[in-house]
Design an enzyme around this catalytic site. Structure first.
Site, short mmCIF file in Angstrom:
data_model
loop_
_atom_site.label_atom_id
_atom_site.label_comp_id
_atom_site.label_asym_id
_atom_site.label_seq_id
_atom_site.Cartn_x
_atom_site.Cartn_y
_atom_site.Cartn_z
N CYS A 187 82.76 10.12 -39.53
CA CYS A 187 82.60 8.93 -39.17
C CYS A 187 83.09 8.79 -37.74
O CYS A 187 84.41 9.05 -37.24
CB CYS A 187 83.77 7.87 -39.98
SG CYS A 187 84.30 6.42 -39.50
N CYS A 223 86.17 6.34 -36.84
CA CYS A 223 87.40 7.09 -37.31
C CYS A 223 87.98 7.91 -36.31
O CYS A 223 89.12 8.21 -36.18
CB CYS A 223 87.23 7.97 -38.41
SG CYS A 223 86.70 6.88 -39.88
#
Length: 104
Positions: free
Chosen positions: A29, A32
């Site tokens: 991600c 993230c």
């Protein structure tokens, strides 16, 4: 305090006392990865008041499902085991500090 990686097995134990920021994330991600250094800075500045934990949603689907995590990063703020706030997506440090300060 250092940021702790938690699992389905120890999540409840790690979030049941005091103020805890739980970062639901995954290695693939992008946002993230962007928020990781922000959390490190928050930990350095507020680590005496807030515990920060990270939980990989790919490896710990039970906990992610329990809290209805649909998109990542999702940050849940726990106070003595209860969810008191939720932040979805990348946020600058000031915004996250503001969310945490509300619950101190």
């Amino acid at each position: 305090m250092a940021i702790t990686n938690v699992t389905d097995q120890n999540f409840a134990q790690e979030t049941n006392q005091g103020l805890v920021l739980a970062d639901f994330w995954a290695p693939w991600c992008g946002p993230c990865k962007m928020i990781a250094p922000v959390l490190e800075e928050l930990d350095q500045e507020m680590g005496d008041k807030v515990k920060i934990v990270k939980i990989n949603v790919d490896e710990n689907q039970e906990t992610a499902g329990k809290f209805g995590i649909m998109s990542i990063p999702t940050l849940l703020v726990f106070k003595n085991g209860e969810v008191v706030d939720k932040v979805i997506g990348y946020q600058p440090k000031e915004a996250l500090a503001g969310v945490l300060n509300k619950h101190m």
